[in-house]
Design an enzyme around this catalytic site. Sequence first.
Site, PDB file in Angstrom:
ATOM      1  CG  HIS A   1      -2.066   0.857   1.264  1.00 45.86           C
ATOM      2  ND1 HIS A   1      -2.506   1.580   0.180  1.00 45.86           N
ATOM      3  CD2 HIS A   1      -2.882   1.230   2.313  1.00 45.86           C
ATOM      4  CE1 HIS A   1      -3.531   2.332   0.539  1.00 45.86           C
ATOM      5  NE2 HIS A   1      -3.782   2.149   1.827  1.00 45.86           N
TER       6      HIS A   1
ATOM      7  CG  HIS B   1      -4.177   0.890  -8.224  1.00 48.73           C
ATOM      8  ND1 HIS B   1      -5.533   0.828  -8.022  1.00 48.73           N
ATOM      9  CD2 HIS B   1      -3.681   1.702  -7.258  1.00 48.73           C
ATOM     10  CE1 HIS B   1      -5.839   1.578  -6.988  1.00 48.73           C
ATOM     11  NE2 HIS B   1      -4.749   2.111  -6.495  1.00 48.73           N
TER      12      HIS B   1
ATOM     13  CG  ASP C   1       2.948   4.600  -3.580  1.00 49.01           C
ATOM     14  OD1 ASP C   1       2.846   5.732  -3.084  1.00 49.01           O
ATOM     15  OD2 ASP C   1       2.286   3.621  -3.197  1.00 49.01           O
TER      16      ASP C   1
END
Length: 428
Positions: A263, A302, A358
């Site tokens: 995450h 994702h 990210d």
Amino acid sequence: MPDESLSITDNRTGKQYELAVSDGTIRAIELRQIKASEDDFGLMAYDPSFLNTASCRSTITYIDGDKGILRYRGYPIEQLVGEHSHLEVAYLLLYGELPNEAEFRQWSDDIRKHIELPPAVLQLIRSFPPGGFPMAMLATAVASLSNFYPEGRSVLDPQVRLLQIHRLLAQVTALSAQVFRRLQGLPPTQPARGLSYAGTFLQMAFDQVPEPVVEKAMDALLILHADHEQNCSTSAMRGVGSSQCDPYLTTAAAIGALSGPLHGGANEAVIRMLEGIGSKDRVPGHVQRVKEGELRLMGFGHRIYKNYDPRAKIIKQLAHEVFEVTGSDPLLDVALELERIALQDDYFISRKLYPNVDFYSGLIYQALGFPPSMSTVLFALARTAGWLTQWEELARDREQKIARPRQIYEGPPVRDVPVRKSSPVAPS
Ligand code: ACO
């Protein structure tokens, strides 16, 4: 019969059922009426990791994973970044509309007045080893606030909830800054007046007023990470909050969920990965190891976005803008090469794996002066606005009860405890 429905024949019994369909969804509880026999508990839906379960109705954030769309309260993320500040976006998330000037002034004042941390919490942060885990420091410090603001436990009172939201939005900036300073072995700082939300955080972190370009980049990153509907940490926030636990302990639980490398922790893992690869010529070898299942490409893939992550697109552009000012980072070249090669490779194409939020964010944080281990703390700072809004929505939702999934029991059937031959020996 409802306008839209689903006809089900239970082949175990031959019985037929009509389940109402609304918003493309059936209510899982309706399956309960489908029973194999009178004493059967009723049919359940088995959905490990909630791949296909809507746990709430929400008006906050809209995602279309196939089209790469992210909107807060209907506004495309691309239009909010650069046009509005994070604090305005936090207001938008909570109230559903952007604030006018007077509303924004009031909102800023309501938050700003809570920025001072209890001295004991500063002491607590100073007691952590400088080499400790910053997300554990943040979670512990946020949880500790519960001791200082016991009224926060009255979660059924809307005025109490709003006060805790103001306080948490303020104090998470101070806590994140002081966690950073602890990692650096630096003493705590005091907040200056008259700065933006991002500016206040940066000023407290570095003990100086930030350059406008740095403040702007930080603000954009805060907006991009502010909310993302029912992700792992938000589900933790709602799950824990559903027990009517106070918002400090609830937010601490969400911080724990965010810290994992699958995450929010991925932003730090990306930097470690890029450092490990080291140079562009070693990218193909790394990609090969990923394809052989030895590792995951951090910052890629994702659960919802199966086209591209719209946040990654904006962040990539932002990275170029920041590096123009701060000077380039060789790791950016490695990242660009990694993205280029992966996006041409059938392994990633067939699995619809694209860079996520990210992939580039850690690089920007580094350029702004933060070590990789701070990246997830900065994510948490941003996401606090979303977590608290989702918590507020949960509290107002009359359909919500304590979150309590079911299970399929696969353990032993009932059995008798063996009778001991001699009396138990007390442990020495
Ligand atoms: N690198 C290599 N292969 C991957 C990756 C990756 N990053 N992500 C998924 N895959 C592969 C899986 O091995 C699997 O392949 P298979 O079908 O041959 O078994 C397939 O793609 C589907 O993967 P799942 O694990 O089922 O996908 P899921 O939706 O459960 O996971 C996740 C999503 C956790 C984000 C995953 O893509 C991942 O681990 N990414 C790396 C970590 C990361 O960047 N996390 C940040 C996500 S964004 C955020 O949380 C803020």
